[in-house]
Scaffold this motif. Sequence first.
Motif, PDB file in Angstrom:
ATOM      1  N   ALA A 121       0.821  -1.212   0.000  1.00 26.85           N
ATOM      2  CA  ALA A 121       0.000   0.000   0.000  1.00 26.85           C
ATOM      3  C   ALA A 121       0.857   1.264   0.000  1.00 26.85           C
ATOM      4  CB  ALA A 121      -0.931  -0.003   1.203  1.00 26.85           C
ATOM      5  N   ASN A 130      -6.245   1.762  -2.356  1.00 28.91           N
ATOM      6  CA  ASN A 130      -5.535   1.078  -1.278  1.00 28.91           C
ATOM      7  C   ASN A 130      -4.226   1.759  -0.879  1.00 28.91           C
ATOM      8  OD1 ASN A 130      -7.474  -0.932  -1.007  1.00 28.91           O
ATOM      9  ND2 ASN A 130      -6.561  -2.149  -2.649  1.00 28.91           N
ATOM     10  N   TYR A 131      -3.985   2.964  -1.405  1.00 25.53           N
ATOM     11  CA  TYR A 131      -2.784   3.730  -1.031  1.00 25.53           C
ATOM     12  C   TYR A 131      -2.825   4.031   0.459  1.00 25.53           C
ATOM     13  CZ  TYR A 131       0.266   7.833  -0.564  1.00 25.53           C
ATOM     14  OH  TYR A 131       1.224   8.724  -0.169  1.00 25.53           O
ATOM     15  N   ARG A 132      -1.657   3.957   1.080  1.00 24.06           N
ATOM     16  CA  ARG A 132      -1.565   4.277   2.501  1.00 24.06           C
ATOM     17  C   ARG A 132      -0.363   5.179   2.722  1.00 24.06           C
ATOM     18  NH1 ARG A 132      -0.511  -0.225   6.844  1.00 24.06           N
ATOM     19  NH2 ARG A 132       0.224   1.162   8.458  1.00 24.06           N
TER      20      ARG A 132
END
Length: 161
Positions: A121, A130-132
């Motif tokens: 992610a 879903n990037y974190r």
Amino acid sequence: MTNNDIFRRIRYTFDLKDSTIVDIFALAEVSVAQEQVTAWLKKDDDDAFVTMKNKELAAFLNGFISFKRGKREGPQPVPESQLNNNMVFQKLRIALNLKADDILAAFELAGFNLSNHELSAFFRKPSHKNYRECKDQVLRNFLLGIQLQLRPNQEASISES
């Protein structure tokens, strides 16, 4: 983490001399004086301390990629003026040619548990669902894990700030 913290940790972990750091900046086609490098490495409360700008850290990391992997053909990447932990993490991953298992092993050495999904992610585009965002704690533990891999007999001399 400040840019200076990241810079100091990378320098310590890879045992880079000031002259080598000047050469690394040169690989990114940026010229810096040895005195400037010394000022960036000073403690935050030192009178000679100079804050490292995002563009300077980005140039260092671009040069570090060339230093570790060889200079690529054509024009060199332009240092980003905005830098975040995800970008720093990505540049270090590229420079060290690390796969997910290698990164997870470094986290394990630092006593930090992370799943493969959580790790992936961090390397996604910011627009991806879903990037974190990579928090300071994650980057700090990654740098500590790499340090423990490369300098296992050294005391963790860089304080956990």
